[in-house]
Design a protein around this motif. Structure first.
Motif: not given
Lengths: 279, 298
Positions: B229-232, B274-279
């Motif tokens: 959810q944070t990634g989203q 990218i943010v989603f994958v890192v999270i």
């Protein structure tokens, strides 16, 4: 089916939710008969009238009028059409794509499964609304495009659930037995496995109705959904946003309807899950 | 490895998205009265005259060095604009998740421990309402009642503590409902395990059983959800930011979409991925810290 209806009849909350959804469906179907006025008829002299105002012709605007003098009740009634149409279309198309991909992925295994599941991962990496907004911006606003975009952005939910259900039944004895009897793969998949994945599939679909109705309204709210000429709850909220301090009624009623429909779809989904998947 | 595949796929999707736009991206970059010559020059400058595979290779090369081209609308590098807007979104998402987690986890556990009681029923219904209310409508109602009628908080904007309360709460509601429901069901599942029965049978006080044994195990599926959810949210707090004129990534997204600033939209799509994958990677690490079995298994 009989046993299912019997179990459903014992769940009052789910039944009430279903009844409300059926009423909304009827309102959407018979909107031209139920709406007291033409939802697009403008009359600047009657703009921003509060709920319950009686106009000079003796007509009561039960939910008031908006900034262009259009009857809010009639617009709320017509707005249900777009919400229901888009949600139904997107559940149908997205569900069909998700079902087929989930079945293929779960049953074939090997590289087909790997490729399809990586595809799911890739799409998951994009926030749902960002992807939907970008696609609508590219394709242009129309009901059909919104349905397509929401189908393409929502199929993964079905695919994941169907895949895991297939995995849980494909090595069971009855499937092994039909396989040993020489039944074709397609027949095993559609005649023997499909009935077992329908329950979780239906549960996901009912939850998706709520998600999609809110997603459609979000797109319309940002002016990127259905064309502005169509009355939609999302677009009404966008209009109401600018008149919040003077005319709260423009934004309150469509928002309440959205919340109630989504709540009922979620409550019904909850009830269905308890009935179909008690474990 | 999986993360790399996802990133490559996501960047390919973003590439295709920009290529299927009706019209010529080069003429979109220029004013309406640009001459054919100017358009041609822009096409060459953007590399649009090259074969599609060559365009793709150049595009990947640019992504690797985080060069996403310029925003049409503002004429600045997209990456610079994203970096300028990212802190506001990160701040908003951080507080929204803090609100959601701090309220939802105890609430979900409480509902599970008191299963079938009135409080369980109330929590469940409230959670369902939280999941059903459109966040932008909730935001508008908060503005109407708290900011306009009661004059307690500013209607929108950015800068002080008072500005963050309403948007963070608006963004938190859905997450709160989701986490509370998940925490309730995972707690119920853990409560049925044999080791909980053993812990109770050996006479441990209920509070120790709940906090020492149930909490940690029920938390594992919840952490995955929080991570996802944070990634989203980092790329998806679009409507909340729009309602409250919060100058983050979501606000930038709506502006870019409304202005048909395609290079900017493309950069936003890639950065969200990218943010989603890192999270997700961070969640996997958090998993291993909480549950040592995962390290052993892998």
């Amino acid at each position: 089916m009989k046993a299912f209806l019997l179990r459903l009849s014992k769940r009052k909350t789910a039944l009430i939710a279903l009844a409300f959804l059926i009423i909304i469906l009827f309102i959407a179907l018979f909107a031209p008969m139920l709406a007291p006025m033409d939802p697009t008829e403008q009359d600047i002299a009657r703009r921003l009238m509060p709920p319950g105002t009686v106009n000079e012709e003796g007509f009561i605007h039960w939910l008031g009028t908006d900034q262009l003098g259009r009857d809010v009740l009639s617009r709320v009634i017509y707005g249900s059409r777009v919400s229901i149409m888009v949600a139904a279309g997107a559940v149908f198309i997205g569900g069909a794509i998700g079902l087929i991909i989930g079945l293929l992925s779960g049953y074939s295994g090997k590289w087909i499964d790997s490729v399809l599941m990586r595809l799911v991962d890739m799409q998951l990496a994009f926030p749902f609304l960002l992807l939907a907004l970008t696609m609508v911006a590219i394709l242009g606003s129309s009901i059909m495009n919104v349905v397509l975009v929401l189908s393409v952005t929502s199929w993964i939910s079905y695919a994941k659930v169907v895949r895991s259900s297939v995995l849980s039944v494909k090595f069971l004895e009855f499937v092994e037995a039909t396989r040993a009897a020489g039944t074709s793969k397609l027949s095993i998949l559609f005649r023997h496995i499909l009935p077992h994945v329908m329950s979780p599939f239906i549960v996901v679909a009912s939850f998706q109705v709520a998600t999609l109705i809110i997603a459609e309204s979000s797109l319309s709210f940002l002016g990127l959904g259905v064309p502005v000429s169509e009355p939609t709850w999302g677009a009404m909220l966008a209009d109401g946003r600018e008149y919040m301090t003077d005319a709260w009624w423009i934004a309150i009623f469509p928002g309440l309807m959205l919340m109630l429909v989504a709540l009922c779809a979620n409550l019904f989904g909850d009830g269905l899950r308890d009935i179909l998947d008690p474990y | 490895m999986q993360a790399v595949i996802v990133l490559i796929g996501a960047s390919a999707i973003a590439f295709v998205l920009l290529r299927i736009i009706p019209g010529d991206p080069a003429s979109l970059m220029l004013s309406e009265n640009a001459t054919e010559e100017e358009i041609q020059q822009m096409r060459e400058q953007m590399g649009l005259n090259l074969p599609i595979w060559e365009q793709y290779i150049n595009y990947i090369k640019d992504i690797v060095v985080l060069d996403f081209g310029n925003s049409i609308n503002r004429g600045l590098p997209s990456m610079q604009l994203i970096l300028e807007h990212l802190p506001a979104t990160a701040l908003l998402v951080f507080w929204a998740m803090v609100i959601a987690i701090v309220i939802a986890i105890p609430l979900g556990m409480y509902a599970a421990v008191k299963k079938n009681s009135l409080s369980d029923y109330i929590v469940s219904v409230l959670a369902l309402i939280g999941q059903s209310v459109p966040s932008y409508w909730l935001g508008m109602m908060l503005i109407l009642f708290i900011a306009v009628n009661l004059n307690l908080l500013p209607t929108s904007g950015y800068g002080s503590w008072s500005h963050i309360i309403m948007p963070a709460f608006t963004l938190a509601i859905y997450q709160l409902a989701l986490i509370a429901r998940l925490m309730r069901s995972s707690t119920l599942e853990v409560l049925n395990h044999d080791y909980i029965r053993t812990a109770r049978a050996k006479g441990l006080p209920e509070i120790v059983v709940i906090f020492k044994h149930v909490f940690k195990n029920a938390l594992i599926p919840t952490i995955t959800m929080i991570g996802l959810q944070t990634g989203q949210l980092l790329g998806g707090a679009i409507i909340t930011e729009f309602i409250f004129s919060w100058p983050g990534i979501g606000f930038l997204t709506v502006q870019s979409i409304q202005a048909q600033d395609y290079p900017m939209i493309q950069s936003l799509v890639i950065i969200s991925a990218i943010v989603f994958v890192v999270i997700n990677l961070l969640v996997d690490i958090a998993y291993a810290v909480i549950d040592r079995r995962i390290v052993v298994d892998s």
